[in-house]
Design a protein around this motif. Structure first.
Motif, PDB file in Angstrom:
ATOM      1  N   MET A   1       2.013 -14.165  -0.871  1.00 54.28           N
ATOM      2  CA  MET A   1       0.836 -13.370  -1.057  1.00 54.28           C
ATOM      3  C   MET A   1       1.063 -12.002  -1.332  1.00 54.28           C
ATOM      4  N   ALA A   2       0.649 -11.442  -2.278  1.00 53.25           N
ATOM      5  CA  ALA A   2       0.657  -9.998  -2.417  1.00 53.25           C
ATOM      6  C   ALA A   2       0.088  -9.177  -1.493  1.00 53.25           C
ATOM      7  N   ASN A   3       0.924  -8.032  -1.040  1.00 47.15           N
ATOM      8  CA  ASN A   3       0.192  -7.087  -0.123  1.00 47.15           C
ATOM      9  C   ASN A   3      -0.069  -5.889  -0.577  1.00 47.15           C
ATOM     10  N   ALA A   4       0.078  -5.645  -2.011  1.00 42.47           N
ATOM     11  CA  ALA A   4       0.024  -4.288  -2.709  1.00 42.47           C
ATOM     12  C   ALA A   4      -0.358  -4.348  -3.745  1.00 42.47           C
ATOM     13  N   LEU A   5      -1.083  -3.298  -4.166  1.00 46.57           N
ATOM     14  CA  LEU A   5      -1.585  -3.057  -5.916  1.00 46.57           C
ATOM     15  C   LEU A   5      -0.669  -1.568  -6.323  1.00 46.57           C
ATOM     16  N   LEU A   6      -0.416  -1.345  -7.048  1.00 42.37           N
ATOM     17  CA  LEU A   6       0.540  -0.130  -7.369  1.00 42.37           C
ATOM     18  C   LEU A   6       0.418   0.035  -8.969  1.00 42.37           C
TER      19      LEU A   6
ATOM     20  N   PHE B   1      -2.335  -0.721  -0.094  1.00 41.30           N
ATOM     21  CA  PHE B   1      -1.744  -1.567   0.471  1.00 41.30           C
ATOM     22  C   PHE B   1      -2.658  -2.279   1.701  1.00 41.30           C
ATOM     23  N   ASP B   2      -2.391  -3.525   1.837  1.00 40.71           N
ATOM     24  CA  ASP B   2      -3.343  -4.549   2.645  1.00 40.71           C
ATOM     25  C   ASP B   2      -2.270  -5.508   3.373  1.00 40.71           C
ATOM     26  N   PRO B   3      -1.692  -5.497   4.497  1.00 38.09           N
ATOM     27  CA  PRO B   3      -0.589  -6.436   5.101  1.00 38.09           C
ATOM     28  C   PRO B   3      -1.294  -7.939   5.043  1.00 38.09           C
ATOM     29  N   ASP B   4      -2.574  -7.760   5.040  1.00 37.29           N
ATOM     30  CA  ASP B   4      -3.499  -9.278   4.937  1.00 37.29           C
ATOM     31  C   ASP B   4      -3.466  -9.808   3.725  1.00 37.29           C
ATOM     32  N   GLY B   5      -3.088  -9.073   2.592  1.00 36.85           N
ATOM     33  CA  GLY B   5      -3.223  -9.480   1.280  1.00 36.85           C
ATOM     34  C   GLY B   5      -4.057  -9.013   0.387  1.00 36.85           C
ATOM     35  N   ILE B   6      -3.857  -8.880  -0.823  1.00 33.28           N
ATOM     36  CA  ILE B   6      -4.647  -8.135  -1.800  1.00 33.28           C
ATOM     37  C   ILE B   6      -4.388  -8.797  -3.255  1.00 33.28           C
TER      38      ILE B   6
ATOM     39  N   LEU C   1       0.426  -3.095 -11.119  1.00 27.69           N
ATOM     40  CA  LEU C   1       1.191  -4.271 -10.768  1.00 27.69           C
ATOM     41  C   LEU C   1       0.823  -4.765  -9.533  1.00 27.69           C
ATOM     42  N   GLU C   2       1.013  -6.035  -9.268  1.00 29.47           N
ATOM     43  CA  GLU C   2       0.594  -6.771  -7.819  1.00 29.47           C
ATOM     44  C   GLU C   2       1.645  -7.396  -7.117  1.00 29.47           C
ATOM     45  N   GLY C   3       1.983  -7.326  -6.180  1.00 29.85           N
ATOM     46  CA  GLY C   3       2.938  -8.181  -5.497  1.00 29.85           C
ATOM     47  C   GLY C   3       3.432  -7.474  -4.093  1.00 29.85           C
ATOM     48  N   ASP C   4       4.478  -7.674  -3.607  1.00 29.22           N
ATOM     49  CA  ASP C   4       4.996  -7.181  -2.291  1.00 29.22           C
ATOM     50  C   ASP C   4       5.467  -5.448  -2.599  1.00 29.22           C
ATOM     51  N   LEU C   5       5.211  -4.762  -1.537  1.00 27.03           N
ATOM     52  CA  LEU C   5       5.220  -3.240  -1.806  1.00 27.03           C
ATOM     53  C   LEU C   5       6.559  -3.160  -1.904  1.00 27.03           C
ATOM     54  N   GLU C   6       7.477  -3.471  -1.215  1.00 20.39           N
ATOM     55  CA  GLU C   6       8.885  -3.169  -1.327  1.00 20.39           C
ATOM     56  C   GLU C   6       9.380  -3.319  -2.897  1.00 20.39           C
TER      57      GLU C   6
END
Length: 93
Positions: A1-6, A78-83, A44-49
């Motif tokens: 699950m994605a945890n960030a939008l950038l 950023f949301d560690p629970d998912g976004i 972009l949507e995905g893992d922050l790193e």
């Protein structure tokens, strides 16, 4: 699950930016992350790193084309629970 939008806007310091923007979008496309190209920036949507690595690669590869450097404006949610993009915008659609 994605945890960030950038979202980011890349501004090459050249007169004809189209080839630079084309390369940036191709780098993003090849990454496999979900993305939306807008008139002012790209989301972009995905893992922050992973997303930060993509932005780094875009900047490095565009700078290698020459022309005086690259400026990027970056916004992160950023949301560690998912976004997701849908989650954030569903109310307005």
């Amino acid at each position: 699950m994605a945890n960030a939008l950038l979202s980011f806007e890349t501004i090459p310091r050249v007169e004809d930016a189209a080839p630079y923007i084309d390369l940036a979008v191709e780098i993003i496309r090849q990454s496999g992350v979900k993305y939306v190209v807008g008139p002012m920036d790209t989301m972009l949507e995905g893992d922050l790193e992973q997303l930060l690595d993509i932005v780094k690669r875009v900047n490095v590869e565009l700078a290698a084309l020459g022309g005086g450097g690259i400026t990027s404006i970056i916004k992160i949610q950023f949301d560690p629970d998912g976004i997701s993009m849908e989650q954030v915008t569903e109310r307005y659609r």
